[in-house]
Design a protein around this motif. Structure first.
Motif, PDB file in Angstrom:
ATOM      1  N   SER A 157       1.336  -1.257  -0.058  1.00  0.00           N
ATOM      2  CA  SER A 157       0.093  -0.012   0.187  1.00  0.00           C
ATOM      3  C   SER A 157       1.061   1.263   0.045  1.00  0.00           C
TER       4      SER A 157
ATOM      5  N   TRP B 135       2.867   2.138  -3.403  1.00  0.00           N
ATOM      6  CA  TRP B 135       1.953   2.572  -4.342  1.00  0.00           C
ATOM      7  C   TRP B 135       2.051   4.183  -3.965  1.00  0.00           C
ATOM      8  N   THR B 136       1.879   4.024  -2.583  1.00  0.00           N
ATOM      9  CA  THR B 136       1.121   5.515  -2.421  1.00  0.00           C
ATOM     10  C   THR B 136       2.097   6.635  -2.712  1.00  0.00           C
TER      11      THR B 136
END
Length: 196
Positions: A161, A164-165
């Motif tokens: 996560s 990706w961020t």
């Protein structure tokens, strides 16, 4: 049959420097200039965490398209070797082996592979005259590979996560713009080459 395919691919390809047929001295000069271009592209930086946005992917894909897959990969590997010994050629003028083990390591490993990939596509006509969409696609493929490989590496360090961020999502629009700019640069090089 394979010779006929190679000849056809060669006639449609656009690798204007044609370095494979040049002397060792010309190749060495091209590699040195390419590594300088990569260093300069690294110093154009937008600070982001944990990976800064630079013009490196633009330079990597452009070198692949203009140099061909072998010389493109050799040029990027030379630049990485300069970084490894501590020359200030990476983002923000950084250098040293620590960058190959940190958050940027996956992107660095992906660079020579992406240059080879774009160069291979260029040698098969993807950057030839009249193939503007395939030219952009070749650059996008190289950029997407860098983001994917770098993102996977980063995910192993900070989680999927957050990778990706912080390491993929914010770079997508910039990657598209850099692919278009690299395509425009190849087209400009073609016109200059045709005028000579």
């Amino acid at each position: 049959m394979s010779n006929a395919f190679s000849a056809a691919a060669g006639s449609n390809s656009f690798v204007p420097l044609r370095l494979s047929g040049q002397s060792v001295l010309v190749k060495a000069i091209a590699v040195a200039l390419g590594s300088l271009f990569l260093a300069a592209s690294s110093w154009i930086e937008v600070p982001m965490y944990p990976v800064p946005m630079t013009m490196q992917t633009f330079a990597v894909t452009l070198i692949g398209a203009l140099y061909g897959w072998r010389m493109g990969a050799i040029t990027v590997l030379t630049w990485l070797a300069e970084a490894a010994v501590g020359f200030p050629v990476l983002a923000g003028g950084a250098g040293g082996l620590a960058h190959f083990a940190g958050p940027t390591g996956g992107y660095l490993v992906a660079f020579p592979l992406a240059a080879a990939m774009v160069g291979w596509l260029a040698e098969r006509g993807w950057t030839s005259k009249g193939n503007l969409l395939r030219n952009v696609a070749a650059m996008l493929i190289g950029g997407a590979f860098i983001l994917a490989f770098g993102g996977l590496w980063l995910a192993g360090m900070i989680g999927v996560s957050d990778a990706w961020t912080y390491g993929v999502g914010p770079f997508i629009v910039g990657g598209i713009l850099k692919a278009v700019l690299a395509t425009a640069s190849v087209e400009a090089t073609r016109r200059i080459h045709s005028a000579l």
